[in-house]
Design a protein around this motif. Structure first.
Motif, PDB file in Angstrom:
ATOM      1  N   VAL A   1       0.843  -1.191   0.000  1.00 16.07           N
ATOM      2  CA  VAL A   1       0.000   0.000   0.000  1.00 16.07           C
ATOM      3  C   VAL A   1       0.878   1.240   0.000  1.00 16.07           C
ATOM      4  O   VAL A   1       1.839   1.337   0.776  1.00 16.07           O
ATOM      5  N   ALA A   2       0.543   2.184  -0.863  1.00 11.50           N
ATOM      6  CA  ALA A   2       1.155   3.511  -0.824  1.00 11.50           C
ATOM      7  C   ALA A   2       0.126   4.506  -0.320  1.00 11.50           C
ATOM      8  O   ALA A   2      -0.991   4.564  -0.839  1.00 11.50           O
ATOM      9  N   LEU A   3       0.472   5.253   0.711  1.00 12.43           N
ATOM     10  CA  LEU A   3      -0.363   6.346   1.197  1.00 12.43           C
ATOM     11  C   LEU A   3       0.314   7.655   0.806  1.00 12.43           C
ATOM     12  O   LEU A   3       1.513   7.832   1.061  1.00 12.43           O
ATOM     13  N   LEU A   4      -0.447   8.556   0.199  1.00 11.03           N
ATOM     14  CA  LEU A   4       0.100   9.812  -0.296  1.00 11.03           C
ATOM     15  C   LEU A   4      -0.524  10.990   0.431  1.00 11.03           C
ATOM     16  O   LEU A   4      -1.747  11.060   0.586  1.00 11.03           O
ATOM     17  N   THR A   5       0.322  11.917   0.863  1.00 12.77           N
ATOM     18  CA  THR A   5      -0.145  13.154   1.463  1.00 12.77           C
ATOM     19  C   THR A   5       0.695  14.305   0.921  1.00 12.77           C
ATOM     20  O   THR A   5       1.670  14.089   0.197  1.00 12.77           O
ATOM     21  N   TYR A   6       0.310  15.533   1.234  1.00 13.32           N
ATOM     22  CA  TYR A   6       0.893  16.691   0.558  1.00 13.32           C
ATOM     23  C   TYR A   6       1.918  17.438   1.401  1.00 13.32           C
ATOM     24  O   TYR A   6       2.546  18.378   0.924  1.00 13.32           O
ATOM     25  N   SER A   7       2.075  17.061   2.663  1.00 16.82           N
ATOM     26  CA  SER A   7       2.885  17.871   3.564  1.00 16.82           C
ATOM     27  C   SER A   7       3.460  16.998   4.664  1.00 16.82           C
ATOM     28  O   SER A   7       2.995  15.873   4.911  1.00 16.82           O
ATOM     29  N   THR A   8       4.471  17.528   5.340  1.00 10.75           N
ATOM     30  CA  THR A   8       5.022  16.867   6.526  1.00 10.75           C
ATOM     31  C   THR A   8       4.529  17.522   7.810  1.00 10.75           C
ATOM     32  O   THR A   8       4.898  17.098   8.905  1.00 10.75           O
TER      33      THR A   8
ATOM     34  N   LEU B   1       5.455  15.420  -0.008  1.00  6.90           N
ATOM     35  CA  LEU B   1       6.378  16.481  -0.375  1.00  6.90           C
ATOM     36  C   LEU B   1       7.118  16.958   0.876  1.00  6.90           C
ATOM     37  O   LEU B   1       6.495  17.176   1.923  1.00  6.90           O
ATOM     38  N   GLY B   2       8.414  17.103   0.763  1.00 10.43           N
ATOM     39  CA  GLY B   2       9.214  17.671   1.843  1.00 10.43           C
ATOM     40  C   GLY B   2       9.379  19.156   1.596  1.00 10.43           C
ATOM     41  O   GLY B   2      10.330  19.594   0.946  1.00 10.43           O
ATOM     42  N   ARG B   3       8.432  19.928   2.089  1.00 14.02           N
ATOM     43  CA  ARG B   3       8.397  21.362   1.791  1.00 14.02           C
ATOM     44  C   ARG B   3       9.460  22.119   2.593  1.00 14.02           C
ATOM     45  O   ARG B   3       9.704  21.833   3.755  1.00 14.02           O
ATOM     46  N   GLY B   4      10.060  23.103   1.929  1.00 15.41           N
ATOM     47  CA  GLY B   4      10.979  24.000   2.622  1.00 15.41           C
ATOM     48  C   GLY B   4      12.169  23.318   3.240  1.00 15.41           C
ATOM     49  O   GLY B   4      12.673  23.748   4.275  1.00 15.41           O
ATOM     50  N   GLY B   5      12.624  22.219   2.641  1.00 13.11           N
ATOM     51  CA  GLY B   5      13.785  21.526   3.175  1.00 13.11           C
ATOM     52  C   GLY B   5      13.485  20.486   4.237  1.00 13.11           C
ATOM     53  O   GLY B   5      14.422  19.907   4.815  1.00 13.11           O
ATOM     54  N   ASP B   6      12.218  20.226   4.534  1.00 14.43           N
ATOM     55  CA  ASP B   6      11.872  19.216   5.534  1.00 14.43           C
ATOM     56  C   ASP B   6      12.436  17.858   5.121  1.00 14.43           C
ATOM     57  O   ASP B   6      12.247  17.408   3.987  1.00 14.43           O
ATOM     58  N   GLU B   7      13.084  17.186   6.067  1.00  9.87           N
ATOM     59  CA  GLU B   7      13.643  15.865   5.809  1.00  9.87           C
ATOM     60  C   GLU B   7      12.906  14.782   6.568  1.00  9.87           C
ATOM     61  O   GLU B   7      13.304  13.613   6.562  1.00  9.87           O
ATOM     62  N   GLY B   8      11.830  15.143   7.230  1.00 16.79           N
ATOM     63  CA  GLY B   8      11.033  14.172   7.964  1.00 16.79           C
ATOM     64  C   GLY B   8       9.703  14.787   8.325  1.00 16.79           C
ATOM     65  O   GLY B   8       9.468  15.984   8.117  1.00 16.79           O
ATOM     66  N   PHE B   9       8.826  13.960   8.879  1.00 14.73           N
ATOM     67  CA  PHE B   9       7.519  14.428   9.311  1.00 14.73           C
ATOM     68  C   PHE B   9       7.616  15.130  10.660  1.00 14.73           C
ATOM     69  O   PHE B   9       8.659  15.119  11.320  1.00 14.73           O
TER      70      PHE B   9
ATOM     71  N   ALA C   1      11.209  22.717  -2.973  1.00 15.84           N
ATOM     72  CA  ALA C   1      11.806  23.980  -2.528  1.00 15.84           C
ATOM     73  C   ALA C   1      10.777  25.105  -2.543  1.00 15.84           C
ATOM     74  O   ALA C   1       9.882  25.142  -3.394  1.00 15.84           O
ATOM     75  N   ASP C   2      10.921  26.019  -1.599  1.00 13.00           N
ATOM     76  CA  ASP C   2      10.097  27.225  -1.605  1.00 13.00           C
ATOM     77  C   ASP C   2      10.530  28.138  -2.749  1.00 13.00           C
ATOM     78  O   ASP C   2      11.726  28.231  -3.080  1.00 13.00           O
ATOM     79  N   ARG C   3       9.563  28.847  -3.342  1.00  9.06           N
ATOM     80  CA  ARG C   3       9.843  29.853  -4.361  1.00  9.06           C
ATOM     81  C   ARG C   3       9.234  31.174  -3.907  1.00  9.06           C
ATOM     82  O   ARG C   3       8.005  31.305  -3.901  1.00  9.06           O
ATOM     83  N   PRO C   4      10.062  32.121  -3.503  1.00  7.93           N
ATOM     84  CA  PRO C   4       9.528  33.402  -3.034  1.00  7.93           C
ATOM     85  C   PRO C   4       8.621  34.046  -4.080  1.00  7.93           C
ATOM     86  O   PRO C   4       8.940  34.066  -5.267  1.00  7.93           O
ATOM     87  N   GLY C   5       7.476  34.536  -3.616  1.00  9.19           N
ATOM     88  CA  GLY C   5       6.557  35.230  -4.504  1.00  9.19           C
ATOM     89  C   GLY C   5       5.619  34.330  -5.275  1.00  9.19           C
ATOM     90  O   GLY C   5       4.749  34.821  -6.003  1.00  9.19           O
ATOM     91  N   GLU C   6       5.760  33.019  -5.142  1.00  4.33           N
ATOM     92  CA  GLU C   6       4.889  32.089  -5.863  1.00  4.33           C
ATOM     93  C   GLU C   6       3.480  32.149  -5.289  1.00  4.33           C
ATOM     94  O   GLU C   6       3.284  32.041  -4.074  1.00  4.33           O
TER      95      GLU C   6
END
Length: 372
Positions: A3-10, A38-46, A62-67
């Motif tokens: 089983v693969a469980l998918l989520t959008y954030s840590t 997704l490992g947002r903003g450099g997150d390497e874990g939950f 990676a974060d993109r300023p102004g996005e």
């Protein structure tokens, strides 16, 4: 079963909490589970440690300023989907927990935690595709399943959330006294709200209610915990801050609270305020009940379904204030009802129900594994 469980954030959002707890329970039940995010903003874990029995795959984001939000959502879908496809891993079931991950991986199954209304074109399209596209849908309450049926003509299987009731009950017991004492020394007596300052969380109504509460109970402070989100609520936050200043409420905004410290924060509260305008289940309220903390919730069909008899209900600032004040009078029957309700919702039961559905999907109309 793989089983693969998918989520959008840590981050500690409700859907992410659900993903990790379900993954661990599925692993205890014998499934081979991988969590993708997704490992947002450099997150390497939950936001918390994950049982080693669960494999974790984080996709750097990676974060993109102004996005802007629309562009960030589109890029989230693209990068998660590409990484999943390139990995070339096969699973019996791919289970998405939100609209981003459901858009990223076609032919998934998906849990619809709650339904939103978006005006941004990219978000509206993402939301729509994530309901009509998955091969099967789950909901955590019958009320949300009814909304899906009414709006899209699709039937969703209802599997309620589990709750880590023991963790919050322990924080309310003798072994949790030191943790509760630290929060009370820092915050005094307080009304707690969990989830940050957002339109969906009904923060403006809560600020209005607290102005009334503090006329009677000036010792009670409003404390707001949590609030990591993809969306830009700066305008709403500014409106809440301005109204709070006008009313001299002055909430203490903690932001995200470390996983190990959250149970004591909840257990030390006088009452949990839960004035959300949209919810799928109400996990934070259930955790408060496990700790024996009274809850006052907005009178929504979904919260009536899940909590009737265990919490107080309110329809707006005036009744919310009345409920918060009434919670100061102990109600032993309601406390015991709430504790029993929370204890009855286990992640192991949720995992068994999911596995039954997974087996039916794999062995039923689609006998082929879901593959990247």
């Amino acid at each position: 079963m793989k089983v693969a469980l998918l989520t959008y954030s840590t981050k500690p959002r409700g859907g992410v909490v659900h993903t990790l707890a379900l993954a661990e329970a599925l692993a205890r039940a014998g499934a081979e589970v991988t969590v993708w995010s997704l490992g947002r903003g450099g997150d390497e874990g939950f936001f918390r440690p994950v049982d080693p029995a669960v494999r974790v795959r984080l996709v750097p984001f990676a974060d993109r300023p102004g996005e802007d939000v629309g562009a960030r959502i589109a890029r989230s879908i693209e990068e998660l989907g590409l990484a999943f496809a390139v990995a070339g891993e096969s699973y019996d079931v791919v289970h998405a927990q939100d609209c981003i991950s459901a858009n990223a991986v076609p032919d998934c199954v998906r849990t619809v935690h709650h339904l939103d209304t978006f005006t941004t074109a990219e978000l509206a399209a993402c939301h729509e595709r994530a309901i009509v596209g998955p091969r099967a849908l789950f909901c955590v309450s019958a009320a949300v399943a009814a909304e899906v049926r009414a709006g899209w003509g699709r039937e969703a299987t209802v599997i309620p959330n589990g709750v880590d009731a023991d963790r919050f009950a322990a924080a309310a017991g003798p072994e949790g006294s030191a943790g509760r004492g630290r929060w009370r020394a820092r915050l005094g007596r307080y009304v707690l709200a969990v989830g940050g300052i957002e339109p969906r969380k009904g923060t403006l109504d809560l600020v209005e209610a607290m102005a009334t509460v503090q006329l009677v109970r000036p010792d009670l402070t409003l404390v707001i915990a949590g609030g990591e989100t993809l969306f830009d609520y700066r305008a709403y936050r500014a409106a809440v801050d301005a109204r709070a200043e006008d009313l001299e409420v002055f909430p203490l905004v903690l932001g995200p609270v470390p996983h190990d410290e959250l149970p004591a924060l909840v257990a030390a509260a006088d009452v949990l305020a839960f004035p959300s305008t949209k919810e799928g289940f109400g996990l934070a309220a259930m955790e408060a009940l496990a700790a024996g903390v009274p809850v006052v919730a907005r009178d929504l069909p979904v919260l009536r379904e899940v909590f009737d008899g265990a919490v107080g209900f309110a329809t707006g600032p005036a009744s919310l204030a009345a409920g918060l004040l009434a919670a100061g009078t102990p109600d032993a029957r309601r406390v015991e009802t709430g504790r029993a309700l929370a204890a009855a919702h286990t992640w192991d039961a949720a995992a068994r129900a999911h596995l039954d559905c997974y087996r039916a999907l794999v062995g039923g109309r689609s006998r082929h594994p879901v593959r990247a």
